[in-house]
Design a protein around this motif. Structure first.
Motif, mmCIF file in Angstrom:
data_model
loop_
_atom_site.group_PDB
_atom_site.id
_atom_site.type_symbol
_atom_site.label_atom_id
_atom_site.label_comp_id
_atom_site.label_asym_id
_atom_site.label_seq_id
_atom_site.Cartn_x
_atom_site.Cartn_y
_atom_site.Cartn_z
ATOM 1 N N ILE A 60 0.841 -1.202 0.000
ATOM 2 C CA ILE A 60 0.000 0.000 0.000
ATOM 3 C C ILE A 60 0.877 1.253 0.000
ATOM 4 O O ILE A 60 0.612 2.209 -0.741
ATOM 5 C CB ILE A 60 -0.973 -0.017 1.196
ATOM 6 C CG1 ILE A 60 -2.007 -1.125 1.010
ATOM 7 C CG2 ILE A 60 -1.650 1.335 1.370
ATOM 8 C CD1 ILE A 60 -2.845 -1.411 2.243
ATOM 9 N N TYR A 61 1.909 1.249 0.809
ATOM 10 C CA TYR A 61 2.823 2.399 0.863
ATOM 11 C C TYR A 61 3.416 2.667 -0.524
ATOM 12 O O TYR A 61 3.439 3.802 -0.999
ATOM 13 C CB TYR A 61 3.944 2.149 1.877
ATOM 14 C CG TYR A 61 4.968 3.251 1.904
ATOM 15 C CD1 TYR A 61 4.700 4.459 2.555
ATOM 16 C CD2 TYR A 61 6.189 3.099 1.251
ATOM 17 C CE1 TYR A 61 5.635 5.486 2.557
ATOM 18 C CE2 TYR A 61 7.122 4.118 1.256
ATOM 19 C CZ TYR A 61 6.841 5.308 1.908
ATOM 20 O OH TYR A 61 7.762 6.315 1.899
ATOM 21 N N ALA A 115 -5.872 1.209 -1.026
ATOM 22 C CA ALA A 115 -5.638 0.500 0.237
ATOM 23 C C ALA A 115 -6.742 -0.523 0.481
ATOM 24 O O ALA A 115 -6.478 -1.657 0.902
ATOM 25 C CB ALA A 115 -5.562 1.483 1.395
ATOM 26 N N PHE A 147 0.829 4.115 -2.817
ATOM 27 C CA PHE A 147 0.612 5.524 -2.485
ATOM 28 C C PHE A 147 1.732 6.393 -3.049
ATOM 29 O O PHE A 147 1.497 7.491 -3.540
ATOM 30 C CB PHE A 147 0.514 5.736 -0.979
ATOM 31 C CG PHE A 147 -0.813 5.340 -0.375
ATOM 32 C CD1 PHE A 147 -1.938 5.126 -1.150
ATOM 33 C CD2 PHE A 147 -0.936 5.180 0.989
ATOM 34 C CE1 PHE A 147 -3.157 4.771 -0.594
ATOM 35 C CE2 PHE A 147 -2.149 4.827 1.565
ATOM 36 C CZ PHE A 147 -3.263 4.629 0.772
ATOM 37 N N ARG A 148 2.963 5.900 -2.946
ATOM 38 C CA ARG A 148 4.121 6.654 -3.469
ATOM 39 C C ARG A 148 4.015 6.822 -4.985
ATOM 40 O O ARG A 148 4.558 7.775 -5.539
ATOM 41 C CB ARG A 148 5.433 5.948 -3.120
ATOM 42 C CG ARG A 148 5.755 5.889 -1.642
ATOM 43 C CD ARG A 148 6.172 7.188 -1.083
ATOM 44 N NE ARG A 148 7.443 7.587 -1.684
ATOM 45 C CZ ARG A 148 8.070 8.697 -1.397
ATOM 46 N NH1 ARG A 148 7.580 9.508 -0.506
ATOM 47 N NH2 ARG A 148 9.201 8.995 -1.989
ATOM 48 N N GLY A 165 1.373 7.530 -6.385
ATOM 49 C CA GLY A 165 0.350 8.546 -6.582
ATOM 50 C C GLY A 165 -1.060 8.018 -6.686
ATOM 51 O O GLY A 165 -1.976 8.758 -7.054
ATOM 52 N N LEU A 166 -1.247 6.747 -6.375
ATOM 53 C CA LEU A 166 -2.593 6.180 -6.444
ATOM 54 C C LEU A 166 -3.424 6.658 -5.254
ATOM 55 O O LEU A 166 -2.891 7.002 -4.202
ATOM 56 C CB LEU A 166 -2.522 4.657 -6.489
ATOM 57 C CG LEU A 166 -1.820 4.102 -7.742
ATOM 58 C CD1 LEU A 166 -1.646 2.604 -7.633
ATOM 59 C CD2 LEU A 166 -2.595 4.460 -8.997
ATOM 60 N N GLY A 167 -4.736 6.645 -5.417
ATOM 61 C CA GLY A 167 -5.655 7.156 -4.404
ATOM 62 C C GLY A 167 -5.820 6.230 -3.211
ATOM 63 O O GLY A 167 -5.292 5.112 -3.166
ATOM 64 N N MET A 168 -6.590 6.743 -2.242
ATOM 65 C CA MET A 168 -6.790 5.997 -0.997
ATOM 66 C C MET A 168 -7.563 4.693 -1.200
ATOM 67 O O MET A 168 -7.406 3.760 -0.425
ATOM 68 C CB MET A 168 -7.524 6.870 0.022
ATOM 69 C CG MET A 168 -6.670 8.006 0.562
ATOM 70 S SD MET A 168 -7.548 9.085 1.689
ATOM 71 C CE MET A 168 -8.288 7.962 2.824
#
Length: 180
Positions: A68-69, A81, A72-73, A75-78
């Motif tokens: 998930i980290y 997760a 996120f790095r 640039g994907l959205g929440m």
């Protein structure tokens, strides 16, 4: 609830945060997978041999964190997760079925998968009239209550149709005894 989530959250929160409905829908899917998995977990825990399952499922859950980290790095959205959590739950479900087969030799995984499939199919069929009610009426408390009633009645009907003669007889006797 998935169809009526925007209305329910509007009733509950008033001002619904952006993406809250999407997150709740993803959590409902993840929780449903967890419920399916819990039945298998009970069988595995009954053997008393939980070291393997604890190691594997814990490792899969922990592996989701760096994945998930990393996502996120990128640039994907929440919502990624939650999707990762769902994929992790599917992986855990598959691993638990394999562990169940190893620990209890008499278990037939195809029967477990088949029974799970039939349950999901029943819910899928029950969604059809609910979707019809959802589309036919405007969002309101009356529509929500109607959807709940239609869903309960339709699922009860499907369960009744899936029962054999002995199961129906047993249920009838229990209900008659309960309501006398």
């Amino acid at each position: 609830l998935i169809f009526e989530l925007p209305f329910v959250m509007e009733l509950w929160l008033g001002n619904v945060p952006e993406k809250a409905v999407d997150f709740c829908r993803l959590m409902l899917v993840a929780s449903s997978l967890g419920l399916i998995n819990s039945v298998i977990l009970i069988c595995i825990h009954a053997t008393g041999n939980i070291k393997r399952i604890s190691l594997i499922t814990g490792s899969i859950y922990i592996a989701c964190i760096p994945i998930i980290y990393f996502l996120f790095r990128l640039g994907l959205g929440m919502d990624v997760a939650y999707i990762c959590l769902i994929i992790g739950n599917v992986a855990i479900l598959i691993c638990n079925m394999v562990i169940l087969k190893i620990q209890i030799a008499g278990v037939h995984i195809l029967n477990v998968v088949g029974n799970t499939f039939w349950g999901i199919l029943f819910i899928g069929i029950a969604i059809i009239p609910v979707w019809g009610v959802h589309k036919a009426f405007d969002a309101s408390l009356a529509r929500l209550l109607l959807i709940i009633i239609v869903n309960v009645v339709f699922i009860a009907f499907l369960v009744w149709c899936s029962m054999d003669k002995n199961q129906k007889s047993y249920l009838k006797s229990k209900l008659c005894h309960k309501f006398q």
